[in-house]
Scaffold this active site. Structure first.
Site, PDB file in Angstrom:
ATOM      1  CB  SER A 190      -0.912  -0.012   1.404  1.00  0.00           C
ATOM      2  OG  SER A 190      -0.493  -0.016   2.636  1.00  0.00           O
ATOM      3  CG  ASP A 236      -4.579   5.700   7.416  1.00  0.00           C
ATOM      4  OD1 ASP A 236      -3.375   4.919   7.513  1.00  0.00           O
ATOM      5  OD2 ASP A 236      -5.729   4.913   6.082  1.00  0.00           O
ATOM      6  CG  HIS A 294      -1.192   3.975   4.314  1.00  0.00           C
ATOM      7  ND1 HIS A 294      -2.831   3.266   5.029  1.00  0.00           N
ATOM      8  CD2 HIS A 294      -0.676   2.568   3.616  1.00  0.00           C
ATOM      9  CE1 HIS A 294      -3.118   1.599   4.710  1.00  0.00           C
ATOM     10  NE2 HIS A 294      -1.513   2.030   4.127  1.00  0.00           N
TER      11      HIS A 294
END
Length: 383
Positions: A38, A343, A346
């Site tokens: 991610s 969050d 990240h």
């Protein structure tokens, strides 16, 4: 008072222009082929598994969700801008006739180097991503041979040898291992992880890849989610309030990854294998956040629960849940440029800008970069 992203950009430019370079990198490639999780996923998880990457993700730059688990751009986006190249489209996104002319992104959120298991978020492990690349290349060459204007959307054949192969993966292997194993057991797993990574790199080399850019993993123990889960005992914290065991394991992983990069460079005499020390950049940012215009280092911008972490595993960024009899919706902070973390898992766009600017100084690369062009490419960043 927090700085805006544009103000952070100006500060970055000033620091770059006056940094006493010994060498800087000639960062110009016709195409980029990216592999990872991610941290560099530009929409693979959303397209491949219909994973909901909803608002407020994307709000800062794209003004809507853009497949990225971030309020805006990722490090890979800023690096593409530095080369004056378009953002990478994900391999798994077939809707909208995506252009792969200047490269392709195989990164998928939740991916690991080791093969996925029942607990994995993503089935697209590094081995699968490499296999996807092999299929992509074969199909591209097949279509180019047919003509029919495919060259408007697909990379030229020589781009596969001239392009840069970027990697940012491995964090989820350690993260997942910690959930069911002791620190010693996680350490013992590192050689197996890196052996699998080496196998994939060699397959890419055999397919003509010659330019490799390998990011190490960041300070895992400084993510609010990790601190909330493993930081029950204050004695386990380091001076930044991060979980020391996770960061120590990350450092050992990175040392072994760096050794592997040197080994590969010795084996691939006609290739360039660059190790990029993301850990040091991110750790320095978290340790000295106020010096870089941030106000919060380990507090999530988009989370629930308030300081010091503003993270609650029961309800994540953008979600609405019933907690303790009340309906709660997790909304982002008012100014994302005040926060390093987005969050709980990240980084914010502002933090990604900082990390990208530090990468492009060449200071955190092994071996050091070769030429003297890089600082001026920062004028190509768009705001």
């Amino acid at each position: 008072m927090a700085m805006s992203v544009s103000s952070l950009y100006v500060l970055t430019l000033i620091s770059l222009l006056f940094y006493p370079f010994i060498e800087a990198i000639d960062f110009s490639y016709p195409a980029i082929f990216n592999f990872g999780d991610s941290n560099s996923d530009t929409g693979g998880l959303a397209a491949g598994l219909a994973f909901h990457v909803d608002s407020p993700n994307g709000q800062t730059y794209f003004l809507k969700p853009a497949g990225r688990l971030c309020d805006g751009r990722l490090i890979v986006d800023f690096l593409m801008e530095a080369m004056d190249l378009p953002f990478l489209n994900p391999y798994l996104d077939s809707v909208g006739l995506p252009s792969f002319l200047r490269g392709c992104n195989f990164a998928t959120g939740g991916s690991t180097i080791l093969a996925a298991n029942a607990a994995s978020i993503s089935p697209f492990s590094f081995r699968i991503q490499v296999a996807q690349f092999l299929h992509f290349k074969a199909r591209v060459l097949e279509l180019l041979a047919k003509g029919e204007n495919f060259d408007k959307f697909l990379p030229q054949e020589d781009y596969f040898k001239q392009g840069l192969y970027m990697f940012d993966i491995g964090q989820n292997d350690l993260d997942g291992a910690f959930s069911s194993s002791s620190e010693d057991q996680v350490l013992a797993l590192i050689p197996t992880i890196l052996s699998e990574f080496e196998t994939g790199i060699k397959k890419l080399y055999d397919q003509g890849a010659r330019w490799f850019w390998i990011h190490n993993i960041g300070p895992l123990g400084c993510l609010p989610r990790i601190i909330a889960t493993f930081g029950k005992d204050p004695s386990k914290f380091d001076e930044n309030g991060c979980v020391d065991s996770h960061n120590q394991v990350a450092k050992i992983f990175n040392l072994q990854l760096q050794a592997l990069c040197k080994k590969l460079q010795g084996q691939f005499a006609d290739a360039n294998v660059t190790y990029v020390d993301i850990f040091s950049i991110k750790h320095n940012l978290i340790s000295n956040f106020s010096e870089y215009g941030f106000e919060h280092s380990i507090t999530a911008c988009c989370g629930y629960g308030g300081p010091p972490l503003n993270y609650d595993s029961r309800i994540l960024c953008g979600q609405t849940r019933n907690l303790n009899g009340s309906t709660v919706t997790v909304r982002p902070c008012n100014d994302t440029t005040e926060y390093v973390n987005w969050d709980g898992n990240h980084y914010t766009e502002a933090a990604n800008l900082h990390v990208s600017s530090q990468i492009l100084t060449g200071k955190y690369m092994d071996p050091p970069p070769l030429s003297n062009h890089m600082p001026f490419l920062f004028f190509k960043f768009k705001f």
